[in-house]
Design a protein around this motif. Structure first.
Motif, PDB file in Angstrom:
ATOM      1  N   ALA A  70       0.818  -1.229   0.002  1.00 38.03           N
ATOM      2  CA  ALA A  70       0.008   0.073   0.030  1.00 38.03           C
ATOM      3  C   ALA A  70       0.804   1.252  -0.091  1.00 38.03           C
ATOM      4  N   VAL A  71       2.048   1.257   0.956  1.00 39.94           N
ATOM      5  CA  VAL A  71       2.878   2.254   0.725  1.00 39.94           C
ATOM      6  C   VAL A  71       3.445   2.724  -0.427  1.00 39.94           C
ATOM      7  N   ASP A  72       3.865   1.521  -0.966  1.00 35.56           N
ATOM      8  CA  ASP A  72       4.681   1.427  -2.403  1.00 35.56           C
ATOM      9  C   ASP A  72       3.851   1.793  -3.546  1.00 35.56           C
ATOM     10  N   LEU A  73       2.553   1.675  -3.554  1.00 33.48           N
ATOM     11  CA  LEU A  73       1.581   2.198  -4.574  1.00 33.48           C
ATOM     12  C   LEU A  73       1.543   3.411  -4.474  1.00 33.48           C
ATOM     13  N   ARG A  74       1.920   4.152  -3.354  1.00 33.23           N
ATOM     14  CA  ARG A  74       1.586   5.830  -3.247  1.00 33.23           C
ATOM     15  C   ARG A  74       2.941   6.497  -3.350  1.00 33.23           C
ATOM     16  N   THR A  75       3.953   5.632  -3.160  1.00 29.21           N
ATOM     17  CA  THR A  75       5.221   6.248  -3.235  1.00 29.21           C
ATOM     18  C   THR A  75       6.335   5.725  -4.332  1.00 29.21           C
ATOM     19  N   ALA A  76       6.224   4.459  -4.398  1.00 23.93           N
ATOM     20  CA  ALA A  76       6.878   3.782  -5.200  1.00 23.93           C
ATOM     21  C   ALA A  76       8.446   3.387  -4.908  1.00 23.93           C
ATOM     22  N   GLU A  77       8.718   3.743  -3.453  1.00 22.86           N
ATOM     23  CA  GLU A  77       9.950   3.966  -2.901  1.00 22.86           C
ATOM     24  C   GLU A  77      10.369   2.312  -2.229  1.00 22.86           C
ATOM     25  N   VAL A  78       9.414   1.498  -1.821  1.00 23.58           N
ATOM     26  CA  VAL A  78       9.735   0.400  -1.323  1.00 23.58           C
ATOM     27  C   VAL A  78      10.393  -0.663  -2.415  1.00 23.58           C
TER      28      VAL A  78
END
Length: 224
Positions: A70-78
């Motif tokens: 979920a975090v990656d979908l928003r930030t593409a950082e993980v």
């Protein structure tokens, strides 16, 4: 064949995966997916089904938890945290070595995009367990200083129309010291969506894994 859902402890979290284990499997291939992908990747599942038909077990596994996705979908950082992804792949390799159904099998890793870098770092950290690595449209360059430490024979597959990634793979190829090969699939783009392109990837990967994953085998590393 049907895949069995599994939960894999790796890097302090539990990861969801699907294990396909044909009778008499000669090895097991872990799929380390890339940017924004998951164990449900249509492309990876297609390749996995072909490898299973060739007598290789496969493990399609999510390298990120639901919360991390979920975090990656928003930030593409993980998805670009290669250290985190590599720790997860190392944990998966260790888990396979301890499971009754896969213990004793040679382990290969099929990495795509950033997953290819994680696969190579894990291969460098587990040289006795990981027998072969295949990268599909990968970013092996992101493995950095781990590249010269990789002992597992490594195949880099890149689409002929994926010019930037070709350059990055050629750079990584020069840094590898193991048995290695780079194959350019003519006219294929980054996702190998052209007719027949993904089947060609699966055939190349199948031959590579079969050549290097016989149980108990340890080949001498050589450059090719």
């Amino acid at each position: 064949m049907e895949n069995t859902p599994v939960r894999v402890p790796a890097g302090g979290v539990m990861l969801d995966g699907d294990l396909g284990n044909p009778a008499g499997a000669r090895g097991v291939v872990v799929f380390a997916h890339g940017s924004g992908s998951s164990r449900f990747s249509r492309r990876n599942r297609h390749v996995a089904s072909i490898l299973q038909a060739r007598g290789l077990a496969t493990l399609l596994v999510d390298l990120l938890t639901v919360e991390e996705e979920a975090v990656d979908l928003r930030t593409a950082e993980v998805r670009f945290d290669i250290d985190l992804l590599a720790r997860r792949v190392v944990g998966i390799v260790d888990w396979l070595g301890g499971e009754t159904v896969t213990a004793g099998l040679g382990i290969g890793i099929f990495g795509a995009s950033t997953g290819a870098a994680a696969a190579l770092v894990a291969a460098a950290e587990r040289p006795e367990a990981v027998k072969a690595v295949v990268s599909r449209g990968g970013r092996p360059d992101l493995a950095g200083g781990a590249l010269p430490q990789v002992k597992a024979p490594t195949l880099l597959i890149v689409g002929g129309a994926d010019t930037l990634v070709i350059d990055l793979n050629q750079q990584a190829f020069e840094d590898l010291r193991c048995e290695r090969q780079i194959v350019i699939v003519p006219r294929a783009t980054h996702l190998f969506e052209e007719p027949g392109a993904l089947d060609q990837v699966a055939d190349l990967a199948g031959h590579w894994f079969e050549a290097h994953m016989a149980p108990g085998e340890r080949r001498m590393a050589r450059a090719s």
